[in-house]
Design a protein around this motif. Structure first.
Motif, PDB file in Angstrom:
ATOM      1  N   ALA A 104      49.710 -12.225   1.057  1.00  0.00           N
ATOM      2  CA  ALA A 104      48.521 -12.873   0.497  1.00  0.00           C
ATOM      3  C   ALA A 104      48.899 -13.877  -0.587  1.00  0.00           C
ATOM      4  N   LEU A 105      49.855 -13.501  -1.462  1.00  0.00           N
ATOM      5  CA  LEU A 105      50.287 -14.427  -2.505  1.00  0.00           C
ATOM      6  C   LEU A 105      50.962 -15.660  -1.916  1.00  0.00           C
ATOM      7  N   LEU A 106      51.784 -15.433  -0.892  1.00  0.00           N
ATOM      8  CA  LEU A 106      52.437 -16.569  -0.244  1.00  0.00           C
ATOM      9  C   LEU A 106      51.404 -17.479   0.415  1.00  0.00           C
ATOM     10  N   ASP A 107      50.383 -16.876   1.020  1.00  0.00           N
ATOM     11  CA  ASP A 107      49.329 -17.681   1.629  1.00  0.00           C
ATOM     12  C   ASP A 107      48.586 -18.496   0.577  1.00  0.00           C
ATOM     13  N   GLY A 108      48.337 -17.872  -0.592  1.00  0.00           N
ATOM     14  CA  GLY A 108      47.676 -18.609  -1.666  1.00  0.00           C
ATOM     15  C   GLY A 108      48.507 -19.773  -2.162  1.00  0.00           C
ATOM     16  N   VAL A 109      49.833 -19.554  -2.282  1.00  0.00           N
ATOM     17  CA  VAL A 109      50.713 -20.638  -2.720  1.00  0.00           C
ATOM     18  C   VAL A 109      50.726 -21.770  -1.693  1.00  0.00           C
ATOM     19  N   ASN A 110      50.761 -21.399  -0.412  1.00  0.00           N
ATOM     20  CA  ASN A 110      50.760 -22.428   0.627  1.00  0.00           C
ATOM     21  C   ASN A 110      49.463 -23.227   0.617  1.00  0.00           C
ATOM     22  N   GLN A 111      48.339 -22.542   0.429  1.00  0.00           N
ATOM     23  CA  GLN A 111      47.063 -23.244   0.384  1.00  0.00           C
ATOM     24  C   GLN A 111      46.980 -24.174  -0.826  1.00  0.00           C
ATOM     25  N   GLN A 112      47.480 -23.698  -1.958  1.00  0.00           N
ATOM     26  CA  GLN A 112      47.486 -24.547  -3.141  1.00  0.00           C
ATOM     27  C   GLN A 112      48.370 -25.770  -2.937  1.00  0.00           C
ATOM     28  N   SER A 113      49.523 -25.564  -2.283  1.00  0.00           N
ATOM     29  CA  SER A 113      50.412 -26.686  -1.997  1.00  0.00           C
ATOM     30  C   SER A 113      49.753 -27.671  -1.044  1.00  0.00           C
ATOM     31  N   LEU A 114      49.051 -27.151  -0.024  1.00  0.00           N
ATOM     32  CA  LEU A 114      48.351 -28.034   0.914  1.00  0.00           C
ATOM     33  C   LEU A 114      47.239 -28.806   0.215  1.00  0.00           C
ATOM     34  N   LYS A 115      46.540 -28.130  -0.687  1.00  0.00           N
ATOM     35  CA  LYS A 115      45.467 -28.795  -1.421  1.00  0.00           C
ATOM     36  C   LYS A 115      46.010 -29.925  -2.287  1.00  0.00           C
ATOM     37  N   LEU A 116      47.110 -29.672  -2.977  1.00  0.00           N
ATOM     38  CA  LEU A 116      47.717 -30.713  -3.803  1.00  0.00           C
ATOM     39  C   LEU A 116      48.232 -31.881  -2.958  1.00  0.00           C
ATOM     40  N   SER A 117      48.754 -31.539  -1.783  1.00  0.00           N
ATOM     41  CA  SER A 117      49.227 -32.606  -0.901  1.00  0.00           C
ATOM     42  C   SER A 117      48.073 -33.493  -0.431  1.00  0.00           C
ATOM     43  N   LYS A 118      46.939 -32.869  -0.110  1.00  0.00           N
ATOM     44  CA  LYS A 118      45.767 -33.656   0.292  1.00  0.00           C
ATOM     45  C   LYS A 118      45.256 -34.510  -0.863  1.00  0.00           C
ATOM     46  N   GLU A 119      45.278 -33.954  -2.066  1.00  0.00           N
ATOM     47  CA  GLU A 119      44.833 -34.720  -3.229  1.00  0.00           C
ATOM     48  C   GLU A 119      45.749 -35.911  -3.471  1.00  0.00           C
ATOM     49  N   ALA A 120      47.043 -35.722  -3.287  1.00  0.00           N
ATOM     50  CA  ALA A 120      47.982 -36.832  -3.455  1.00  0.00           C
ATOM     51  C   ALA A 120      47.740 -37.910  -2.407  1.00  0.00           C
ATOM     52  N   ASP A 121      47.472 -37.490  -1.175  1.00  0.00           N
ATOM     53  CA  ASP A 121      47.181 -38.473  -0.116  1.00  0.00           C
ATOM     54  C   ASP A 121      45.897 -39.244  -0.433  1.00  0.00           C
ATOM     55  N   ARG A 122      44.893 -38.529  -0.922  1.00  0.00           N
ATOM     56  CA  ARG A 122      43.622 -39.192  -1.229  1.00  0.00           C
ATOM     57  C   ARG A 122      43.806 -40.223  -2.351  1.00  0.00           C
ATOM     58  N   LEU A 123      44.551 -39.855  -3.362  1.00  0.00           N
ATOM     59  CA  LEU A 123      44.789 -40.801  -4.461  1.00  0.00           C
ATOM     60  C   LEU A 123      45.615 -41.994  -3.991  1.00  0.00           C
ATOM     61  N   THR A 124      46.536 -41.734  -3.069  1.00  0.00           N
ATOM     62  CA  THR A 124      47.322 -42.846  -2.535  1.00  0.00           C
ATOM     63  C   THR A 124      46.448 -43.817  -1.748  1.00  0.00           C
ATOM     64  N   ARG A 125      45.536 -43.283  -0.950  1.00  0.00           N
ATOM     65  CA  ARG A 125      44.622 -44.161  -0.198  1.00  0.00           C
ATOM     66  C   ARG A 125      43.707 -44.938  -1.142  1.00  0.00           C
ATOM     67  N   THR A 126      43.210 -44.238  -2.183  1.00  0.00           N
ATOM     68  CA  THR A 126      42.349 -44.939  -3.145  1.00  0.00           C
ATOM     69  C   THR A 126      43.082 -46.075  -3.825  1.00  0.00           C
ATOM     70  N   LYS A 127      44.332 -45.799  -4.175  1.00  0.00           N
ATOM     71  CA  LYS A 127      45.141 -46.843  -4.821  1.00  0.00           C
ATOM     72  C   LYS A 127      45.331 -48.034  -3.889  1.00  0.00           C
ATOM     73  N   SER A 128      45.570 -47.735  -2.618  1.00  0.00           N
ATOM     74  CA  SER A 128      45.755 -48.829  -1.656  1.00  0.00           C
ATOM     75  C   SER A 128      44.481 -49.631  -1.478  1.00  0.00           C
ATOM     76  N   GLN A 129      43.334 -48.947  -1.430  1.00  0.00           N
ATOM     77  CA  GLN A 129      42.055 -49.648  -1.283  1.00  0.00           C
ATOM     78  C   GLN A 129      41.778 -50.546  -2.489  1.00  0.00           C
TER      79      GLN A 129
END
Length: 285
Positions: free
Chosen positions: A103-128
């Motif tokens: 469960a802890l590993l799953d939580g860490v993976n989800q948090q990592s995925l969430k941060l990765s999506k946030e980084a992608d979103r900020l990158t797209r915003t910057k490009s726009q």
């Protein structure tokens, strides 16, 4: 010699007697022994044999009460050292169950995925913003950022999946530090918005007591039962609460009555007034 003289009576002397060594009686046993041994030994050999004999007698184990006590104490000391080593090795994550680690590993993976999506979103915003050259994209990005910061700062309400922790305190044993531990554990598990009874919990929240044992949160009095509402991944947060030796187990050992319920939607409605930092200023870098 004349015929009237009588020869002495007795055994005739043995001529070989002079060649034999006279026998002397042993003063301790009364038996006779030869005055000189038939096979003489060197004094050095006798000293070597005597030394080895004394060494064997000194090193030979003796079954005495003192030796028994020493053996028992040595065994107990060895057992204590082994137990200490095993306890040291079992510290940290090694004492958790397999489902807790998953469960802890799953939580860490989800948090990592969430941060990765946030980084992608900020990158797209910057490009726009770099390519559009208009104000519409900048306004949309600023609005989204303002909403995110409003949820984190507690100035906007929030809704989403999460858990609700209810802590009954019939013995009045719950302390401010216990509530703080629960809040910190929820933050570590990825909670994005937290509310305690009617108080919104944010980064600068504090806990104390007033009027004896009455608990205070950010200067507001809160009474039992204490209800903590947190928005985040329900599975990760509920697992973090149930870790052996964690928040729920500690509260139960104290005499409190905690319960954790997951929900697909919980609402955090308490708000905090916007405040201006007294000391922190934006950095030009």
């Amino acid at each position: 010699m004349s015929s009237d003289e009588t020869p002495p009576v007795g055994p005739e002397p043995d001529p070989k007697a002079d060649d034999e060594v006279d026998a002397k009686p042993d003063p301790t046993t009364g038996h006779e022994f030869d005055a000189e041994p038939t096979t003489p030994h060197a004094p050095e050999d006798d000293q070597v044999r005597t030394g080895w004999s004394r060494l064997w007698r000194a090193a030979r184990p003796r079954l005495t009460r003192a030796n028994g006590y020493i053996t028992v104490l040595a065994a107990l000391l060895g057992f204590a050292m082994v137990a200490q080593v095993q306890e040291t090795r079992s510290s940290g994550l090694e004492n958790l169950r397999q489902e807790d680690l998953v469960a802890l590993l799953d939580g860490v993976n989800q948090q990592s995925l969430k941060l990765s999506k946030e980084a992608d979103r900020l990158t797209r915003t910057k490009s726009q913003l770099e390519t559009s050259g208009g104000d519409e994209a900048a306004l949309k990005a600023a609005t989204e950022r303002l909403r995110t910061l409003g949820i984190l700062a507690g100035t906007l309400p929030a809704t989403g999946p999460g858990i609700r922790i209810t802590i009954g305190d019939p013995k009045h044993v719950v302390k401010p530090s216990d509530v703080l531990n629960a809040v910190e554990e929820l933050r570590d598990a990825g909670a994005e918005a937290i509310q305690l009874n009617s108080v919104r919990i944010v980064a600068d929240s504090y806990f104390g007591t007033a009027g004896g044992d009455r608990l205070m949160a950010d200067g507001t009095s809160v009474g039992a039962p204490y209800v903590i509402t947190a928005i985040g991944d329900p599975h990760t947060m509920s697992t973090a609460m149930a870790i052996p030796g964690g928040v729920v187990e500690s509260l139960k050992q104290m005499g409190a009555k905690p319960s954790v319920k997951s929900a697909a939607r919980v609402d955090v409605t308490a708000l905090r007034a916007a405040s201006t930092p007294r000391y922190a200023q934006p950095s030009s870098s």
